[in-house]
Design a protein around this motif. Structure first.
Motif, mmCIF file in Angstrom:
data_model
loop_
_atom_site.group_PDB
_atom_site.id
_atom_site.type_symbol
_atom_site.label_atom_id
_atom_site.label_comp_id
_atom_site.label_asym_id
_atom_site.label_seq_id
_atom_site.Cartn_x
_atom_site.Cartn_y
_atom_site.Cartn_z
ATOM 1 N N ILE A 12 0.835 -1.200 0.000
ATOM 2 C CA ILE A 12 0.000 0.000 0.000
ATOM 3 C C ILE A 12 0.871 1.251 0.000
ATOM 4 O O ILE A 12 0.646 2.184 -0.774
ATOM 5 C CB ILE A 12 -0.954 -0.010 1.212
ATOM 6 C CG1 ILE A 12 -2.083 -1.007 0.970
ATOM 7 C CG2 ILE A 12 -1.513 1.373 1.501
ATOM 8 C CD1 ILE A 12 -2.963 -1.246 2.173
ATOM 9 N N ALA A 13 1.869 1.276 0.860
ATOM 10 C CA ALA A 13 2.750 2.446 0.943
ATOM 11 C C ALA A 13 3.480 2.671 -0.374
ATOM 12 O O ALA A 13 3.566 3.814 -0.857
ATOM 13 C CB ALA A 13 3.749 2.270 2.072
ATOM 14 N N ASN A 14 3.987 1.610 -0.974
ATOM 15 C CA ASN A 14 4.681 1.745 -2.260
ATOM 16 C C ASN A 14 3.741 2.264 -3.344
ATOM 17 O O ASN A 14 4.128 3.095 -4.165
ATOM 18 C CB ASN A 14 5.311 0.414 -2.678
ATOM 19 C CG ASN A 14 6.539 0.091 -1.848
ATOM 20 O OD1 ASN A 14 7.282 0.981 -1.447
ATOM 21 N ND2 ASN A 14 6.744 -1.175 -1.593
ATOM 22 N N SER A 19 2.373 6.374 -7.095
ATOM 23 C CA SER A 19 1.306 6.959 -7.905
ATOM 24 C C SER A 19 0.687 8.212 -7.290
ATOM 25 O O SER A 19 -0.266 8.759 -7.865
ATOM 26 C CB SER A 19 0.213 5.923 -8.141
ATOM 27 O OG SER A 19 -0.355 5.526 -6.915
ATOM 28 N N SER A 20 1.189 8.657 -6.156
ATOM 29 C CA SER A 20 0.615 9.808 -5.435
ATOM 30 C C SER A 20 -0.887 9.626 -5.229
ATOM 31 O O SER A 20 -1.669 10.561 -5.365
ATOM 32 C CB SER A 20 0.889 11.112 -6.178
ATOM 33 O OG SER A 20 2.258 11.359 -6.246
ATOM 34 N N ALA A 21 -1.271 8.409 -4.926
ATOM 35 C CA ALA A 21 -2.683 8.051 -4.802
ATOM 36 C C ALA A 21 -3.278 8.558 -3.490
ATOM 37 O O ALA A 21 -2.585 8.694 -2.489
ATOM 38 C CB ALA A 21 -2.846 6.532 -4.870
ATOM 39 N N THR A 22 -4.568 8.797 -3.526
ATOM 40 C CA THR A 22 -5.300 9.169 -2.327
ATOM 41 C C THR A 22 -5.672 7.900 -1.567
ATOM 42 O O THR A 22 -5.541 6.783 -2.093
ATOM 43 C CB THR A 22 -6.592 9.927 -2.684
ATOM 44 O OG1 THR A 22 -7.437 9.053 -3.440
ATOM 45 C CG2 THR A 22 -6.300 11.176 -3.501
ATOM 46 N N VAL A 23 -6.160 8.069 -0.352
ATOM 47 C CA VAL A 23 -6.610 6.924 0.441
ATOM 48 C C VAL A 23 -7.747 6.219 -0.291
ATOM 49 O O VAL A 23 -7.780 4.985 -0.365
ATOM 50 C CB VAL A 23 -7.064 7.380 1.849
ATOM 51 C CG1 VAL A 23 -7.749 6.255 2.589
ATOM 52 C CG2 VAL A 23 -5.874 7.883 2.648
ATOM 53 N N ARG A 24 -8.648 6.980 -0.869
ATOM 54 C CA ARG A 24 -9.792 6.398 -1.580
ATOM 55 C C ARG A 24 -9.342 5.592 -2.801
ATOM 56 O O ARG A 24 -9.822 4.487 -3.045
ATOM 57 C CB ARG A 24 -10.741 7.514 -2.004
ATOM 58 C CG ARG A 24 -12.037 7.035 -2.592
ATOM 59 C CD ARG A 24 -12.955 8.195 -2.848
ATOM 60 N NE ARG A 24 -13.331 8.788 -1.583
ATOM 61 C CZ ARG A 24 -14.552 9.173 -1.273
ATOM 62 N NH1 ARG A 24 -15.508 9.056 -2.138
ATOM 63 N NH2 ARG A 24 -14.814 9.700 -0.105
ATOM 64 N N GLN A 25 -8.423 6.155 -3.579
ATOM 65 C CA GLN A 25 -7.910 5.438 -4.749
ATOM 66 C C GLN A 25 -7.180 4.161 -4.339
ATOM 67 O O GLN A 25 -7.317 3.123 -4.984
ATOM 68 C CB GLN A 25 -6.945 6.334 -5.540
ATOM 69 C CG GLN A 25 -7.612 7.498 -6.221
ATOM 70 C CD GLN A 25 -6.616 8.532 -6.715
ATOM 71 O OE1 GLN A 25 -5.504 8.639 -6.199
ATOM 72 N NE2 GLN A 25 -7.022 9.311 -7.709
ATOM 73 N N THR A 26 -6.417 4.248 -3.272
ATOM 74 C CA THR A 26 -5.669 3.092 -2.789
ATOM 75 C C THR A 26 -6.615 2.002 -2.303
ATOM 76 O O THR A 26 -6.418 0.821 -2.606
ATOM 77 C CB THR A 26 -4.712 3.510 -1.654
ATOM 78 O OG1 THR A 26 -3.866 4.559 -2.133
ATOM 79 C CG2 THR A 26 -3.868 2.356 -1.195
ATOM 80 N N ALA A 27 -7.636 2.389 -1.570
ATOM 81 C CA ALA A 27 -8.610 1.418 -1.072
ATOM 82 C C ALA A 27 -9.284 0.693 -2.237
ATOM 83 O O ALA A 27 -9.448 -0.534 -2.200
ATOM 84 C CB ALA A 27 -9.646 2.111 -0.199
ATOM 85 N N LYS A 34 -11.203 2.334 3.304
ATOM 86 C CA LYS A 34 -10.338 3.501 3.514
ATOM 87 C C LYS A 34 -9.730 3.470 4.904
ATOM 88 O O LYS A 34 -8.568 3.839 5.078
ATOM 89 C CB LYS A 34 -11.136 4.798 3.334
ATOM 90 C CG LYS A 34 -11.625 5.035 1.931
ATOM 91 C CD LYS A 34 -12.305 6.382 1.768
ATOM 92 C CE LYS A 34 -13.471 6.510 2.705
ATOM 93 N NZ LYS A 34 -14.204 7.775 2.590
ATOM 94 N N SER A 35 -10.496 3.007 5.887
ATOM 95 C CA SER A 35 -9.961 2.964 7.250
ATOM 96 C C SER A 35 -8.830 1.950 7.378
ATOM 97 O O SER A 35 -7.879 2.170 8.130
ATOM 98 C CB SER A 35 -11.073 2.668 8.264
ATOM 99 O OG SER A 35 -11.684 1.447 7.977
ATOM 100 N N THR A 36 -8.899 0.865 6.618
ATOM 101 C CA THR A 36 -7.813 -0.115 6.632
ATOM 102 C C THR A 36 -6.554 0.475 6.014
ATOM 103 O O THR A 36 -5.450 0.289 6.529
ATOM 104 C CB THR A 36 -8.225 -1.397 5.884
ATOM 105 O OG1 THR A 36 -9.392 -1.936 6.509
ATOM 106 C CG2 THR A 36 -7.119 -2.429 5.898
ATOM 107 N N VAL A 37 -6.713 1.205 4.917
ATOM 108 C CA VAL A 37 -5.563 1.869 4.286
ATOM 109 C C VAL A 37 -4.924 2.823 5.288
ATOM 110 O O VAL A 37 -3.705 2.813 5.491
ATOM 111 C CB VAL A 37 -5.983 2.641 3.015
ATOM 112 C CG1 VAL A 37 -4.836 3.504 2.495
ATOM 113 C CG2 VAL A 37 -6.459 1.684 1.945
ATOM 114 N N HIS A 38 -5.755 3.628 5.913
ATOM 115 C CA HIS A 38 -5.255 4.614 6.871
ATOM 116 C C HIS A 38 -4.532 3.933 8.033
ATOM 117 O O HIS A 38 -3.433 4.342 8.418
ATOM 118 C CB HIS A 38 -6.406 5.473 7.379
ATOM 119 C CG HIS A 38 -5.984 6.570 8.277
ATOM 120 N ND1 HIS A 38 -5.307 7.671 7.825
ATOM 121 C CD2 HIS A 38 -6.102 6.736 9.616
ATOM 122 C CE1 HIS A 38 -5.035 8.463 8.852
ATOM 123 N NE2 HIS A 38 -5.516 7.916 9.947
#
Length: 88
Positions: A12-14, A19-27, A34-38
């Motif tokens: 997730i961090a990589n 990609s300069s992704a947001t939490v929403r995009q990453t999720a 989103k809470s898991t990403v955070h």
């Protein structure tokens, strides 16, 4: 902590850094909330790899500081699209 959680946090961090992704995009990309990403980036990753956690956090902080701009742009696009299609 289970191995797959540690691996997910690193992946997730990589992804966020590359990609300069947001939490929403990453999720959405990883199929998690989103809470898991955070939680993975702010809590779990700090224990696993602090320097990677700092880098990912920098990207998320920039995204957070710019979110009001992206929201305004999305609203503008929505109303421009409605006007073009004659929808009121």
């Amino acid at each position: 902590m289970k191995d797959y959680i540690e691996e997910r946090a690193i992946n997730i961090a990589n992804f966020i850094i590359d990609s300069s992704a947001t939490v929403r995009q990453t999720a959405k990309q990883f199929g998690i909330s989103k809470s898991t990403v955070h939680k993975d980036v702010t809590e779990r990753l700090v224990q696993i790899n602090p320097s990677l956690a700092r880098e990912a956090r920098k990207v998320l902080d920039v995204n957070k500081s710019e979110r009001h701009i992206r929201g305004g742009m999305a609203t503008r696009e929505k109303y421009l699209h409605q006007m073009q299609n004659g929808i009121k």
